[in-house]
Motif scaffolding. Structure first.
Motif, PDB file in Angstrom:
ATOM      1  N   GLU A   1       6.658  11.221   1.920  1.00 13.45           N
ATOM      2  CA  GLU A   1       5.462  11.023   3.167  1.00 13.45           C
ATOM      3  C   GLU A   1       4.565  10.266   2.591  1.00 13.45           C
ATOM      4  N   ALA A   2       4.157  10.361   1.579  1.00 13.62           N
ATOM      5  CA  ALA A   2       2.999   9.499   1.069  1.00 13.62           C
ATOM      6  C   ALA A   2       3.284   7.986   1.355  1.00 13.62           C
ATOM      7  N   ALA A   3       4.545   7.621   1.089  1.00 14.41           N
ATOM      8  CA  ALA A   3       4.708   6.185   1.501  1.00 14.41           C
ATOM      9  C   ALA A   3       4.852   6.057   2.973  1.00 14.41           C
ATOM     10  N   ARG A   4       5.527   7.211   3.491  1.00 12.20           N
ATOM     11  CA  ARG A   4       5.982   6.990   5.037  1.00 12.20           C
ATOM     12  C   ARG A   4       4.734   7.076   6.056  1.00 12.20           C
ATOM     13  N   ALA A   5       3.579   7.776   5.630  1.00  9.44           N
ATOM     14  CA  ALA A   5       2.747   7.839   6.528  1.00  9.44           C
ATOM     15  C   ALA A   5       1.820   6.515   6.531  1.00  9.44           C
TER      16      ALA A   5
ATOM     17  N   GLU B   1      10.899   3.209  -3.635  1.00  5.94           N
ATOM     18  CA  GLU B   1      11.149   2.086  -2.923  1.00  5.94           C
ATOM     19  C   GLU B   1      11.138   1.734  -1.253  1.00  5.94           C
ATOM     20  N   PRO B   2       9.944   1.975  -0.808  1.00  2.00           N
ATOM     21  CA  PRO B   2       9.936   2.136   0.576  1.00  2.00           C
ATOM     22  C   PRO B   2      10.295   0.688   1.026  1.00  2.00           C
ATOM     23  N   GLY B   3      10.852   0.444   2.350  1.00  2.00           N
ATOM     24  CA  GLY B   3      11.051  -1.021   2.981  1.00  2.00           C
ATOM     25  C   GLY B   3      10.656  -0.926   4.572  1.00  2.00           C
ATOM     26  N   ILE B   4      10.567  -2.118   4.910  1.00  2.00           N
ATOM     27  CA  ILE B   4      10.335  -2.275   6.259  1.00  2.00           C
ATOM     28  C   ILE B   4      11.227  -3.485   6.819  1.00  2.00           C
ATOM     29  N   TYR B   5      12.064  -3.217   7.746  1.00  2.00           N
ATOM     30  CA  TYR B   5      13.200  -3.898   8.016  1.00  2.00           C
ATOM     31  C   TYR B   5      13.085  -4.313   9.740  1.00  2.00           C
ATOM     32  N   PHE B   6      13.115  -5.490  10.017  1.00  2.00           N
ATOM     33  CA  PHE B   6      13.112  -5.897  11.493  1.00  2.00           C
ATOM     34  C   PHE B   6      14.385  -6.369  11.912  1.00  2.00           C
ATOM     35  N   PRO B   7      15.316  -5.720  12.485  1.00  2.86           N
ATOM     36  CA  PRO B   7      16.672  -6.350  12.796  1.00  2.86           C
ATOM     37  C   PRO B   7      16.886  -7.693  13.276  1.00  2.86           C
ATOM     38  N   GLY B   8      17.728  -8.358  12.739  1.00  5.74           N
ATOM     39  CA  GLY B   8      17.919  -9.625  13.264  1.00  5.74           C
ATOM     40  C   GLY B   8      16.999 -10.680  12.893  1.00  5.74           C
TER      41      GLY B   8
ATOM     42  N   ARG C   1       0.827  -1.370   0.065  1.00  4.16           N
ATOM     43  CA  ARG C   1       0.166  -0.178   0.007  1.00  4.16           C
ATOM     44  C   ARG C   1       0.808   1.130   0.049  1.00  4.16           C
ATOM     45  N   ALA C   2       1.687   1.207   1.021  1.00  2.00           N
ATOM     46  CA  ALA C   2       2.850   2.357   0.811  1.00  2.00           C
ATOM     47  C   ALA C   2       3.629   2.534  -0.531  1.00  2.00           C
TER      48      ALA C   2
ATOM     49  N   ALA D   1       2.449   1.728  -3.448  1.00  2.00           N
ATOM     50  CA  ALA D   1       1.313   2.119  -4.453  1.00  2.00           C
ATOM     51  C   ALA D   1       1.014   3.653  -4.200  1.00  2.00           C
ATOM     52  N   ALA D   2       0.775   4.055  -2.948  1.00  2.00           N
ATOM     53  CA  ALA D   2       0.295   5.319  -2.597  1.00  2.00           C
ATOM     54  C   ALA D   2       1.436   6.542  -3.054  1.00  2.00           C
ATOM     55  N   ALA D   3       2.619   6.178  -2.891  1.00  2.00           N
ATOM     56  CA  ALA D   3       3.733   6.785  -3.493  1.00  2.00           C
ATOM     57  C   ALA D   3       4.007   7.033  -4.845  1.00  2.00           C
ATOM     58  N   VAL D   4       3.573   5.960  -5.674  1.00  2.00           N
ATOM     59  CA  VAL D   4       3.640   6.039  -7.151  1.00  2.00           C
ATOM     60  C   VAL D   4       2.524   7.070  -7.440  1.00  2.00           C
ATOM     61  N   ASP D   5       1.087   6.606  -6.679  1.00  2.00           N
ATOM     62  CA  ASP D   5       0.013   7.185  -7.020  1.00  2.00           C
ATOM     63  C   ASP D   5       0.081   8.946  -6.865  1.00  2.00           C
ATOM     64  N   ALA D   6       1.156   9.319  -5.950  1.00  2.00           N
ATOM     65  CA  ALA D   6       1.117  10.717  -5.631  1.00  2.00           C
ATOM     66  C   ALA D   6       1.893  11.640  -6.627  1.00  2.00           C
ATOM     67  N   VAL D   7       2.858  10.882  -7.573  1.00  2.00           N
ATOM     68  CA  VAL D   7       3.837  11.474  -8.346  1.00  2.00           C
ATOM     69  C   VAL D   7       2.952  12.281  -9.285  1.00  2.00           C
ATOM     70  N   ARG D   8       3.266  13.422  -9.492  1.00  2.00           N
ATOM     71  CA  ARG D   8       2.758  14.309 -10.584  1.00  2.00           C
ATOM     72  C   ARG D   8       3.535  15.784 -10.568  1.00  2.00           C
ATOM     73  N   PRO D   9       3.412  16.484 -11.812  1.00  2.00           N
ATOM     74  CA  PRO D   9       4.149  17.766 -11.886  1.00  2.00           C
ATOM     75  C   PRO D   9       3.775  18.667 -10.790  1.00  2.00           C
ATOM     76  N   GLY D  10       4.474  19.183 -10.257  1.00  2.00           N
ATOM     77  CA  GLY D  10       4.074  20.396  -9.117  1.00  2.00           C
ATOM     78  C   GLY D  10       4.172  20.146  -7.620  1.00  2.00           C
TER      79      GLY D  10
END
Length: 371
Positions: free
Chosen positions: A284-288, A334-341, A264-265, A267-276
């Motif tokens: 922030e679209a992905a991070r939120a 390229e958002p990511g989620i990482y759980f150390p170890g 979802r994150a 896809a939301a970031a891709v959808d947010a891309v546009r000029p301006g």
């Protein structure tokens, strides 16, 4: 990015004039560009920097020239540089003084960011009345806005790396090592049309929680989540870069739930891309979405980076970057989620800003693929 010799010469002339104009606007008197991506962009010449100076001299007022050791002069045959004044020098001659004599009484000289210190200091000594600064603020304005030919090259690179990802599930087999999988991927990257494999990340299990892990002798096991981030340059120099996440066997419930958030994150970031809109707003679209799901502390890097003749270049998709996006800008999401170890996951596509949104040059599915 193939073209006829005449078209290549016209393209170089247009880029040099744009570089002159951009330098003039910020008060720079001349650009000095040594081998690297900036030189390739401006002239089409691909060389390597070393102790012998080769450089494009581009005054804002006056004709360009190219300084090159005599023994390397034949390597410029057929290039657009041959239309310039080529200044050759032999061992025992001070090439920095030669460049300075051509530049004249300049006060501000901007040099390529990857110019070796040996040459930066040599120019400083040869131009005692001039200030030396980075050319990055000038050249990034040109390079981060891709023209039609560059976008076509990025599409080709995207298709080539997609063809490699299509084969990856067959190599992710329990009992094999990350290094063995990496060897298969490296070979396939070249077979798909790249000049080389610039990087191969096969991060299985806990190694997937290290975003810049490469490969190791760790043996893949059933249930492992595996991050595969791969790419390289096509022969003309434009890069691919794409990440998909796989699982050996079937994913557990936690993995499915977290990965759904990541999808979802991205896809939301891709959808947010546009000029301006700003680069920061895409981050922030992905991070939120990741933050709101309770995984914010596990997203430990920016959302994206520009790509072209370098794997990482402007624009950077990161908090605090108020750059307004424009058509032709190309970058990763390229958002990511990482759980150390434990494990990690990332999804990465390259997108190009269009007139009303963006085009993704990578077309492989974003689903968590079982192998």
């Amino acid at each position: 990015m193939s073209s006829t010799p005449a078209a290549a010469t016209d393209r170089v002339a247009a880029r040099l004039e744009r570089a002159r104009s951009a330098a003039r606007q910020v008060g720079v008197d001349a650009l000095v560009v040594t081998p690297g991506p900036d030189l390739q962009y401006l002239t089409g010449v691909v060389k390597h920097s070393h102790e012998r100076l080769s450089a494009l001299l581009l005054p804002v007022d006056g004709e360009p020239a190219f300084v090159v050791p005599t023994l390397e002069r034949p390597g410029l045959a057929g290039s657009a540089v041959e239309a310039m004044d080529v200044l050759t020098w032999t061992d025992g001659v001070d090439p920095h003084a030669l460049a300075a004599s051509r530049l004249g009484g300049v006060r501000r000289v901007a040099v390529a960011a990857d110019m070796p210190a040996l040459h930066v200091l040599g120019l400083r000594d040869a131009l005692p009345g001039a200030g030396i600064e980075l050319a990055t603020p000038v050249l990034r304005e040109l390079r981060m806005r891709k023209d039609d030919a560059e976008v076509a090259a990025l599409r080709s690179a995207g298709a080539a790396i997609d063809a490699v990802h299509e084969q990856v599930p067959g190599w992710l087999v329990a009992g094999r090592t990350e290094a063995e999988v990496g060897e298969d991927i490296t070979r396939a990257i070249v077979e798909a049309g790249h000049a080389e494999a610039a990087f191969v990340i096969v991060g299985s299990g806990p190694n997937g929680a290290s975003p810049h892990h490469e490969v190791s002798d760790r043996v893949l096991g059933t249930g492992d989540v595996v991050v595969v981030d791969i790419g390289g340059p096509l022969p003309e120099g434009y890069h691919s870069d794409s990440t998909r996440t796989y699982v050996v066997g079937e994913p557990g419930g936690e993995v499915r739930d977290v990965y759904a958030v990541l999808q979802r994150a991205q896809a939301a970031a891709v959808d947010a891309v546009r000029p301006g809109v700003t680069a920061a707003s895409i981050d922030e679209a992905a991070r939120a979405i990741i933050r709101d799901a309770g995984y914010g502390e596990y997203f430990v890097h920016r959302t994206g980076h520009g790509i072209g003749l370098e794997v990482h270049e402007e624009p950077y998709i990161v908090d605090g970057n108020d750059l307004l996006l424009e058509p032709g800008m190309a970058f990763s999401i390229e958002p990511g989620i990482y759980f150390p170890g434990r494990w990690g996951a990332r999804i990465e596509d390259i997108v190009v800003v269009t007139g009303d949104g963006c085009e993704a040059v990578n077309r492989r599915p974003h689903d968590l693929l079982s192998c």
